[in-house]
Write a protein that holds these residues in place. Structure first.
Motif, PDB file in Angstrom:
ATOM      1  N   ARG A 207       0.521  -1.207   0.086  1.00 23.45           N
ATOM      2  CA  ARG A 207       0.085   0.469   0.023  1.00 23.45           C
ATOM      3  C   ARG A 207       0.872   1.033   0.477  1.00 23.45           C
ATOM      4  O   ARG A 207       0.288   2.361  -0.618  1.00 23.45           O
ATOM      5  N   HIS A 208       2.387   1.338   0.084  1.00 28.58           N
ATOM      6  CA  HIS A 208       3.263   2.480   0.388  1.00 28.58           C
ATOM      7  C   HIS A 208       2.686   2.580   1.323  1.00 28.58           C
ATOM      8  O   HIS A 208       2.604   4.465   1.382  1.00 28.58           O
ATOM      9  N   ALA A 209       2.436   2.130   2.763  1.00 30.33           N
ATOM     10  CA  ALA A 209       1.629   2.895   3.856  1.00 30.33           C
ATOM     11  C   ALA A 209       2.637   2.964   4.689  1.00 30.33           C
ATOM     12  O   ALA A 209       1.759   3.112   6.052  1.00 30.33           O
ATOM     13  N   SER A 210       3.010   1.455   4.772  1.00 21.48           N
ATOM     14  CA  SER A 210       3.899   1.077   6.342  1.00 21.48           C
ATOM     15  C   SER A 210       5.060   1.333   6.444  1.00 21.48           C
ATOM     16  O   SER A 210       6.133   0.894   5.481  1.00 21.48           O
ATOM     17  N   GLY A 211       5.726   1.439   7.989  1.00 14.38           N
ATOM     18  CA  GLY A 211       6.893   2.204   7.984  1.00 14.38           C
ATOM     19  C   GLY A 211       7.013   0.523   8.236  1.00 14.38           C
ATOM     20  O   GLY A 211       6.969  -0.708   8.948  1.00 14.38           O
ATOM     21  N   ASN A 212       9.074   0.801   8.250  1.00 15.23           N
ATOM     22  CA  ASN A 212       9.873  -0.135   9.188  1.00 15.23           C
ATOM     23  C   ASN A 212       9.891  -0.575  10.309  1.00 15.23           C
ATOM     24  O   ASN A 212       9.721  -1.753  10.518  1.00 15.23           O
ATOM     25  N   TYR A 213       9.143   0.213  11.163  1.00 17.37           N
ATOM     26  CA  TYR A 213       8.492  -0.662  12.838  1.00 17.37           C
ATOM     27  C   TYR A 213       7.522  -1.296  12.658  1.00 17.37           C
ATOM     28  O   TYR A 213       7.022  -2.318  13.460  1.00 17.37           O
ATOM     29  N   ASN A 214       7.237  -1.537  11.255  1.00 13.44           N
ATOM     30  CA  ASN A 214       6.273  -2.799  11.175  1.00 13.44           C
ATOM     31  C   ASN A 214       7.202  -4.109  10.721  1.00 13.44           C
ATOM     32  O   ASN A 214       5.783  -5.377  10.862  1.00 13.44           O
ATOM     33  N   LEU A 215       8.369  -4.315  11.317  1.00 15.28           N
ATOM     34  CA  LEU A 215       8.705  -5.007  10.876  1.00 15.28           C
ATOM     35  C   LEU A 215       9.641  -5.293  11.793  1.00 15.28           C
ATOM     36  O   LEU A 215       9.716  -6.784  11.907  1.00 15.28           O
ATOM     37  N   LEU A 216       9.629  -5.167  13.310  1.00 18.48           N
ATOM     38  CA  LEU A 216      10.834  -5.391  14.014  1.00 18.48           C
ATOM     39  C   LEU A 216       9.789  -6.755  14.724  1.00 18.48           C
ATOM     40  O   LEU A 216      10.968  -7.175  15.199  1.00 18.48           O
ATOM     41  N   ALA A 217       8.901  -7.929  14.269  1.00 15.81           N
ATOM     42  CA  ALA A 217       8.708  -9.116  14.655  1.00 15.81           C
ATOM     43  C   ALA A 217       9.789 -10.000  13.614  1.00 15.81           C
ATOM     44  O   ALA A 217       9.839 -11.407  14.041  1.00 15.81           O
ATOM     45  N   TYR A 218      10.730  -9.021  12.692  1.00 18.03           N
ATOM     46  CA  TYR A 218      10.997 -10.298  11.476  1.00 18.03           C
ATOM     47  C   TYR A 218      12.282 -11.444  12.129  1.00 18.03           C
ATOM     48  O   TYR A 218      11.674 -12.906  12.273  1.00 18.03           O
ATOM     49  N   PRO A 219      12.494 -11.750  13.636  1.00 16.70           N
ATOM     50  CA  PRO A 219      13.509 -12.148  14.361  1.00 16.70           C
ATOM     51  C   PRO A 219      12.455 -13.877  14.973  1.00 16.70           C
ATOM     52  O   PRO A 219      13.031 -14.509  14.600  1.00 16.70           O
ATOM     53  N   ILE A 220      11.291 -13.110  15.189  1.00 16.07           N
ATOM     54  CA  ILE A 220      10.313 -13.788  15.380  1.00 16.07           C
ATOM     55  C   ILE A 220       9.958 -15.560  14.317  1.00 16.07           C
ATOM     56  O   ILE A 220      10.508 -16.631  13.686  1.00 16.07           O
ATOM     57  N   LEU A 221       9.453 -14.780  13.123  1.00 16.93           N
ATOM     58  CA  LEU A 221       9.683 -15.466  11.489  1.00 16.93           C
ATOM     59  C   LEU A 221      10.443 -16.322  10.794  1.00 16.93           C
ATOM     60  O   LEU A 221      10.729 -17.144  10.805  1.00 16.93           O
ATOM     61  N   LYS A 222      12.035 -15.459  10.818  1.00 18.43           N
ATOM     62  CA  LYS A 222      13.773 -16.196  10.380  1.00 18.43           C
ATOM     63  C   LYS A 222      13.405 -17.217  11.424  1.00 18.43           C
ATOM     64  O   LYS A 222      13.939 -17.811  11.335  1.00 18.43           O
ATOM     65  N   SER A 223      13.289 -17.127  13.039  1.00 15.11           N
ATOM     66  CA  SER A 223      13.756 -18.097  13.813  1.00 15.11           C
ATOM     67  C   SER A 223      13.023 -19.675  13.177  1.00 15.11           C
ATOM     68  O   SER A 223      13.493 -20.347  13.904  1.00 15.11           O
ATOM     69  N   ALA A 224      11.028 -19.014  13.195  1.00 14.54           N
ATOM     70  CA  ALA A 224      11.110 -19.767  12.888  1.00 14.54           C
ATOM     71  C   ALA A 224      11.043 -20.522  11.194  1.00 14.54           C
ATOM     72  O   ALA A 224      11.032 -21.542  11.067  1.00 14.54           O
ATOM     73  N   GLY A 225      11.602 -19.898  10.198  1.00 11.20           N
ATOM     74  CA  GLY A 225      11.873 -20.670   8.664  1.00 11.20           C
ATOM     75  C   GLY A 225      11.625 -20.015   7.779  1.00 11.20           C
ATOM     76  O   GLY A 225      11.633 -20.429   7.266  1.00 11.20           O
ATOM     77  N   GLY A 226      10.912 -18.344   8.692  1.00 14.60           N
ATOM     78  CA  GLY A 226      10.265 -17.759   7.272  1.00 14.60           C
ATOM     79  C   GLY A 226      11.040 -16.361   6.711  1.00 14.60           C
ATOM     80  O   GLY A 226      11.994 -16.929   7.064  1.00 14.60           O
TER      81      GLY A 226
END
Length: 278
Positions: A207-226
């Motif tokens: 949407r060209h509207a999401s800030g990079n603070y919306n990515l802070l959960a990335y370590p959880i996704l990454k560690s789970a294999g995402g």
């Protein structure tokens, strides 16, 4: 620094504060109300972290840098503040930590913690492992992505909200036709976590509207294999976290499904040049 007890205590303090707030009639919920609740939540975060030698980055505020910092902490106090004010969904407290004081990128994050402020469910991820704790059972369990499905069988989070339906549809239109199920709670941290434990398969934000603070959960996704990539399929690990800006992305629970999603989007772009007419 012992990350988990610290994050749990901050989340507890924040939830206690929010529970004491009076109900707001929907007719008076506006940007001023959202700003005020975020401001008060920010004060709680700063108070809890006042004695730590850190650089503190709060969504929507200027960074508080410490010349003696050994860590950088990034916080979105209420991911989904509008939902909290409307008493819907599961707005979340989101915090991520890097053992660096400068030049911090998304890939540098060592730890992330997400807690649903309404349900009490929480997730956290280290460099190697991700966990989910149900507020109902109070038990922690390891989580893994289970997205070994084709696009036709996938459960997707797509975001038409905030008057951005045209942008979202222009960038992701075929996915709306191919997926088995489409959802949108517009709380990216919780959506990342649901992909991480296999409750959903992928998320597209265009949407060209999401800030990079919306990515802070990335370590959880990454560690789970995402995976978390841009629309060219390039990892976002090198993304700087020291400034706020807009970013579009795809989060996905498997490499196979990610390729299908990107191919569908790229074919659409090539054949239609995002020429939806509204």
């Amino acid at each position: 620094m012992d990350y988990l007890p610290l994050c749990s205590e901050i989340a507890k303090n924040l939830a206690t504060f929010l529970d004491k707030l009076p109900y707001q009639n929907q007719s008076i919920i506006d940007s001023k109300a959202k700003h005020e609740i975020n401001r008060q939540a920010g004060e709680i975060i700063r108070s809890c972290l006042a004695d730590y030698p850190i650089n503190l980055y709060l969504a929507g505020e200027h960074p508080k840098r410490n010349p003696h910092a050994g860590y950088s902490i990034f916080v979105d106090p209420i991911d989904g503040a509008s939902n909290w004010l409307r008493q819907v969904g599961d707005p979340s407290f989101v915090i991520a930590i890097a053992a660096k004081s400068s030049d911090v990128t998304l890939g540098d994050l060592d730890f992330a913690y997400v807690q649903g402020l309404r349900t009490g469910d929480c997730y956290y991820g280290t460099q190697n492992t991700a966990y989910f704790r149900s507020a109902h059972t109070q038990d922690y369990s390891k989580i893994y992505c289970h997205s070994q499905v084709s696009l036709n069988d996938a459960i997707a989070y797509l975001h038409p909200g905030y008057h951005r339906a045209k942008e979202e549809l222009s960038g992701s239109f075929p996915l709306w036709l191919y997926c088995r199920d489409i959802r949108s709670i517009d709380n990216s941290a919780m959506e990342f976590c649901e992909i991480a434990r296999g409750a959903a398969d992928f998320l597209v934000e265009c949407r060209h509207a999401s800030g990079n603070y919306n990515l802070l959960a990335y370590p959880i996704l990454k560690s789970a294999g995402g995976y978390l990539v841009d629309f060219r399929g390039t990892s976002l690990e090198s993304l700087s976290l020291e400034s706020e800006y807009i970013v579009d992305y795809v989060a996905c629970g498997s490499g196979y499904l990610l390729r299908e999603v990107l191919q569908a989007i790229q074919r659409w772009e090539q054949n239609h040049e995002k020429s939806l007419v509204f």
